[in-house]
Enzyme design. Structure first.
Site, short mmCIF file in Angstrom:
data_model
loop_
_atom_site.label_atom_id
_atom_site.label_comp_id
_atom_site.label_asym_id
_atom_site.label_seq_id
_atom_site.Cartn_x
_atom_site.Cartn_y
_atom_site.Cartn_z
N ASP A 283 5.93 -5.52 5.66
CA ASP A 283 6.62 -6.78 5.95
C ASP A 283 6.68 -7.72 4.75
O ASP A 283 7.70 -8.38 4.54
CB ASP A 283 6.03 -7.46 7.19
CG ASP A 283 4.56 -7.77 7.04
OD1 ASP A 283 3.92 -7.23 6.11
OD2 ASP A 283 4.03 -8.55 7.86
N GLY B 276 0.85 -1.20 0.00
CA GLY B 276 0.00 0.00 0.00
C GLY B 276 0.88 1.24 0.00
O GLY B 276 1.90 1.28 0.69
N GLU C 145 -9.94 -1.09 11.57
CA GLU C 145 -10.59 -1.92 10.53
C GLU C 145 -10.41 -3.42 10.78
O GLU C 145 -11.24 -4.21 10.36
CB GLU C 145 -10.04 -1.56 9.14
CG GLU C 145 -8.56 -1.86 8.98
CD GLU C 145 -8.02 -1.67 7.57
OE1 GLU C 145 -8.79 -1.35 6.65
OE2 GLU C 145 -6.81 -1.84 7.41
N ASP D 16 2.94 -1.53 11.77
CA ASP D 16 2.88 -2.93 12.21
C ASP D 16 4.23 -3.64 12.15
O ASP D 16 4.29 -4.86 12.20
CB ASP D 16 1.84 -3.70 11.39
CG ASP D 16 2.13 -3.62 9.89
OD1 ASP D 16 3.03 -2.86 9.48
OD2 ASP D 16 1.44 -4.33 9.13
N THR E 278 4.84 2.03 5.42
CA THR E 278 3.45 1.59 5.56
C THR E 278 2.76 2.44 6.63
O THR E 278 3.38 2.76 7.65
CB THR E 278 3.33 0.09 5.96
OG1 THR E 278 1.98 -0.17 6.40
CG2 THR E 278 4.27 -0.30 7.08
N ILE E 279 1.51 2.77 6.40
CA ILE E 279 0.80 3.57 7.40
C ILE E 279 0.41 2.75 8.63
O ILE E 279 -0.01 3.31 9.64
CB ILE E 279 -0.49 4.23 6.81
CG1 ILE E 279 -1.53 3.15 6.43
CG2 ILE E 279 -0.17 5.15 5.66
CD1 ILE E 279 -2.93 3.70 6.23
N ASP E 280 0.54 1.42 8.53
CA ASP E 280 -0.05 0.56 9.56
C ASP E 280 0.70 0.53 10.89
O ASP E 280 0.15 0.11 11.91
CB ASP E 280 -0.18 -0.87 9.04
CG ASP E 280 -1.16 -0.96 7.87
OD1 ASP E 280 -1.99 -0.05 7.73
OD2 ASP E 280 -1.08 -1.94 7.11
N GLU F 169 -13.94 8.32 23.40
CA GLU F 169 -14.29 7.64 24.64
C GLU F 169 -14.16 6.12 24.57
O GLU F 169 -14.02 5.45 25.60
CB GLU F 169 -15.73 8.01 25.04
CG GLU F 169 -15.89 9.45 25.51
CD GLU F 169 -16.02 10.47 24.39
OE1 GLU F 169 -15.89 10.09 23.20
OE2 GLU F 169 -16.24 11.65 24.70
N ARG G 74 -4.90 -2.47 9.14
CA ARG G 74 -4.88 -3.93 8.92
C ARG G 74 -4.99 -4.66 10.26
O ARG G 74 -5.96 -4.44 10.96
CB ARG G 74 -3.59 -4.30 8.19
CG ARG G 74 -3.73 -5.50 7.29
CD ARG G 74 -2.43 -5.81 6.63
NE ARG G 74 -2.26 -5.00 5.44
CZ ARG G 74 -2.59 -5.39 4.21
NH1 ARG G 74 -3.13 -6.58 4.03
NH2 ARG G 74 -2.41 -4.62 3.17
N ARG H 73 0.80 -4.85 -4.90
CA ARG H 73 1.18 -6.08 -4.19
C ARG H 73 1.52 -7.09 -5.28
O ARG H 73 1.03 -6.97 -6.41
CB ARG H 73 0.03 -6.54 -3.30
CG ARG H 73 -0.41 -5.39 -2.36
CD ARG H 73 -1.45 -5.81 -1.36
NE ARG H 73 -2.18 -4.64 -0.85
CZ ARG H 73 -1.72 -3.81 0.08
NH1 ARG H 73 -0.54 -3.99 0.63
NH2 ARG H 73 -2.46 -2.79 0.49
O1 F6P Z 1 -1.24 -1.58 4.43
C1 F6P Z 1 -1.83 -0.34 4.24
C2 F6P Z 1 -3.31 -0.47 4.08
O2 F6P Z 1 -3.86 0.82 3.84
C3 F6P Z 1 -4.04 -1.12 5.26
O3 F6P Z 1 -4.23 -0.25 6.33
C4 F6P Z 1 -5.30 -1.58 4.58
O4 F6P Z 1 -5.85 -2.69 5.25
C5 F6P Z 1 -4.83 -1.99 3.22
O5 F6P Z 1 -3.62 -1.29 2.98
C6 F6P Z 1 -5.79 -1.71 2.10
O6 F6P Z 1 -5.24 -2.30 0.97
P1 F6P Z 1 -5.67 -1.97 -0.51
O7 F6P Z 1 -4.98 -0.73 -0.93
O8 F6P Z 1 -5.18 -3.15 -1.28
O9 F6P Z 1 -7.16 -1.82 -0.52
#
Ligand code: F6P
Length: 349
Positions: A109, A11, A228, A135, A131-133, A193, A177, A78
């Site tokens: 990763d 992503g 999410e 993780d 990555t924004i995650d 909250e 993710r 990907r």
């Molecule tokens: O890994 C970054 C991310 O934005 C996740 O937060 C999200 O679950 C996923 O990519 C969405 O993937 P795509 O761009 O394939 O919809």
């Protein structure tokens, strides 16, 4: 001097272009020509023999103009094919034919796994955690996370303004993710909250109980931030069975979503007028914050410095605000730490 290559993968993350700019400036300093690979590992699959389909020569003039652009100029994707050893061998040969002596991979990763496999085939690689995650646990932050977090915070602040005006509760879904950091720290920064994350198994009834407690405390304008990925660890709940008797159009076997949770909460919280917002891809598409831009610049510089010294198979990260590197395999083996104490505190207040 042999060539250096750079690719962005997975992503897109704010700061990827700034990283490419830094890689280009530092490669130019050492007199190393730089080749950009298009569409992540897909550009290495050799689908066509036309250089321009898969690569771009990155001169300084081009990259200086992309540094603060959102998205990724090189494109990203990907690439499941890259899991196939034969495909990787072909890619390594393509890189050898291009006289590439080092590859900088900016991604998450999965992208690092690909880089490690290329190292085994004799292609020196360096990984930058784009990555924004947030993780990847070996680093305090990943590149792009700060920008995404700021988008989430701005969004939740705006939502809280309208929630206050209408005395209405709101459920906000953020990305991440399997990682709850974006949700957790958005909640902390905005005073939300309730926060629901994949790292803590909750049930719909527990979320409803939290909301009802806020209502009892005289707070009908609460914000529930959900990650999410939280549905994966959520206790099973029959959405159809619960919503159908209320006359909601719903199909048997429907999975839980933020929209469905919002509808369910209304009935479980005495008719409170819940609304919902999914922050979505705006989290990925902004120009990087100063923090992400600085990370990008330092990471790009370190990557080239390492390759120039003949050091490879390293992951670059940030610790105590300082850039560092460690072997990629060790980096990927670091166990994830989730701030349970903060999660508990935010939900307890
Ligand atoms: O890994 C970054 C991310 O934005 C996740 O937060 C999200 O679950 C996923 O990519 C969405 O993937 P795509 O761009 O394939 O919809």
């Amino acid at each position: 001097m042999s060539n250096i290559a750079v690719l962005t993968s997975g992503g897109d993350a704010p700061g990827m272009n700034a990283t490419v700019m830094s890689v280009a400036r530092n490669a130019a300093y050492y007199g190393m020509p730089l080749i950009g690979v298009k569409r992540g590992y897909n550009g290495l699959l050799g689908r066509t023999n036309n250089f321009d389909d898969n690569f771009v020569r990155l001169d300084l003039d081009t990259v200086l103009n992309i540094a603060d652009m959102p998205g990724t100029y090189l494109r990203t994707a990907r690439c499941d094919e890259f899991k196939d050893p034969q495909v990787r061998e072909k890619s390594a040969q393509i890189l050898r034919d291009l006289d590439i002596s080092g590859l900088v991979v900016v991604g998450g990763d999965g992208s690092f796994q690909g880089a490690m496999r290329l190292c085994e085939l004799g292609i020196p690689c360096i990984g930058i955690p784009g990555t924004i995650d947030n993780d990847l646990s070996y680093t305090e932050v990943t590149l792009g996370y700060d920008t995404a977090l700021n988008v989430c915070v701005d969004t939740v602040r705006a939502i809280r303004a309208t929630s206050r005006s209408h005395d209405r509760p709101h459920v906000v879904e953020v990305m991440g993710r399997h990682c709850g950091d974006l949700a957790l720290y958005t909640a902390e920064a905005t005073g939300a909250e309730v926060v629901v994350v994949p790292e803590k198994r909750w049930s719909v009834d527990e979320i409803a109980a939290q909301c009802n407690r806020q209502l009892d405390l005289g707070n009908p304008r609460m914000t529930v931030v959900v990650a999410e990925g939280c549905w994966e660890s959520m206790a099973p709940f029959d959405v159809y069975k619960f919503l159908k008797p209320h006359g909601v159009q719903v199909f048997p076997g429907e999975p839980m979503t933020t929209e469905r949770l919002t509808q369910i909460l209304k009935y479980k919280c005495n008719g409170a007028e819940f609304r919902h917002t999914v922050v979505g891809y705006t989290q990925r598409g902004l120009a990087p914050t100063a923090r992400d831009s600085i990370f990008a610049f330092e990471a790009g510089a370190l990557a080239i410095n390492l390759l120039h010294k003949g050091i490879s198979n390293q992951a670059i990260g940030m610790k105590n605000g300082k850039i560092f590197h460690m072997p990629m395999a060790d980096a990927l083996a670091v166990k994830r730490h989730f701030n349970r104490k903060l999660h508990h505190l935010l939900n307890a207040l």
